[in-house]
Design a protein around this motif. Structure first.
Motif, mmCIF file in Angstrom:
data_model
loop_
_atom_site.group_PDB
_atom_site.id
_atom_site.type_symbol
_atom_site.label_atom_id
_atom_site.label_comp_id
_atom_site.label_asym_id
_atom_site.label_seq_id
_atom_site.Cartn_x
_atom_site.Cartn_y
_atom_site.Cartn_z
ATOM 1 N N GLU A 242 -8.816 6.900 -2.580
ATOM 2 C CA GLU A 242 -7.723 5.767 -2.906
ATOM 3 C C GLU A 242 -6.392 6.165 -2.731
ATOM 4 O O GLU A 242 -5.428 5.224 -2.327
ATOM 5 N N ILE A 243 -5.929 7.204 -3.537
ATOM 6 C CA ILE A 243 -4.376 7.224 -3.546
ATOM 7 C C ILE A 243 -4.143 7.736 -2.064
ATOM 8 O O ILE A 243 -3.080 7.231 -1.999
ATOM 9 N N LYS B 204 -3.681 4.662 -0.451
ATOM 10 C CA LYS B 204 -2.542 3.668 -0.812
ATOM 11 C C LYS B 204 -1.136 4.341 -0.287
ATOM 12 O O LYS B 204 -0.439 3.621 -0.025
ATOM 13 N N LEU B 205 -1.196 5.525 -0.230
ATOM 14 C CA LEU B 205 0.148 6.242 0.214
ATOM 15 C C LEU B 205 0.432 5.979 1.540
ATOM 16 O O LEU B 205 1.705 6.000 1.856
#
Lengths: 174, 105
Positions: free
Chosen positions: A126-127, A130-131
């Protein structure tokens, strides 16, 4: 169970933070800071955010602490005792800090937080998405800015740390 | 979020660590000790970002992403500060704040 672990970690962090700002030996103060940083990583593990805990351990405990020990050994004798501030200054600062803690805590405890009960874990996938997303709410621009910043800092640190020699050479040639 | 722990206890912990950092920042007289205090302050703010994200807005990722950026900037800052300290030590032979009168490259 998690409750007790949290209280133990919090007690360790506060005790070692106080030790880190009060110790008169430079090297010990750095090692106490290492314990505080590991406590922070422990909090991240408890809160189910393993990615940041791993980053905290590698960047802080593995990188910054080693850098600090390196600089302490370069600029100090290991047994050198630091000069401490005047007692009156220490007491006044301690009182001011306690007043600050009081103001913060009264503000925090008088505010009614709208806590949402959940057991979500933040996964690394997820991170990463998103990044790197360039749609609305994505973080690609800060990500790129940080990478340029790190490059600039790397070059700047080398130039500053080598400063003396570089200028000497320039003066010789001119 | 941590089972059995309210957000108030976590915010109390970060507040205490933040003010220990402020205390060290004011009373210490050595550049490396001041850098240690700044690291304490930075870490308290990073925990705050993460717990407010996790407790109040569990569906969002803004807080946890900004904590990564804060850690990157803190690492950059520490590296630059230490290189400045080492260069300063070479030029004036001391890292005490009161001896630091020049910042000329």
């Amino acid at each position: 169970m998690e409750r007790y672990i949290f209280y133990i970690v919090a007690a360790i962090m506060i005790v070692f933070a106080i030790a880190a700002v009060n110790s008169r030996k430079m090297m010990r103060s750095v090692i106490y800071l290492l314990f505080v940083l590991m406590g922070v990583a422990g909090i991240f593990f408890l809160i189910d955010y393993n990615f940041l805990a791993a980053i905290q351990l590698t960047v802080y405990a593995g990188g910054i602490i080693v850098l600090m020990i390196f600089s302490v050994l370069l600029v100090h004798h290991i047994e050198l005792e630091l000069e401490i501030a005047k007692t009156s200054k220490r007491i006044i600062t301690a009182i001011a800090s306690l007043i600050g803690i009081g103001v913060f805590l009264t503000t925090i405890y008088s505010y009614n937080f709208n806590v949402i009960e959940n057991t979500k874990t933040t996964t690394t996938a997820e991170i990463g998405e998103k990044l790197l997303s360039y749609s609305e709410g994505g973080f690609i621009l800060p990500f790129e800015v940080i990478s340029v910043l790190l490059l600039a800092v790397m070059i700047g640190a080398i130039v500053i740390a080598k400063g003396g020699k570089l200028t000497d050479k320039n003066e010789e040639t001119t | 979020m941590i089972a059995g722990i309210s957000i108030y206890e976590l915010l109390t912990l970060t507040t205490v660590i933040f003010f220990i950092g402020v205390y060290g920042f004011i009373t210490r007289k050595n550049l490396i000790s001041i850098l240690i205090s700044v690291e304490l302050i930075m870490n308290a703010s990073v925990i705050n970002f993460v717990i407010i994200n996790k407790y109040l807005y569990p569906d969002m990722l803004q807080g946890v992403l900004f904590s990564i950026f804060i850690i990157a900037v803190a690492a950059a800052e520490a590296a630059l500060a230490i290189s400045i300290i080492i260069n300063l030590y070479r030029q004036i032979g001391s890292v005490e704040v009161k001896d630091t009168e020049i910042m000329k490259y």
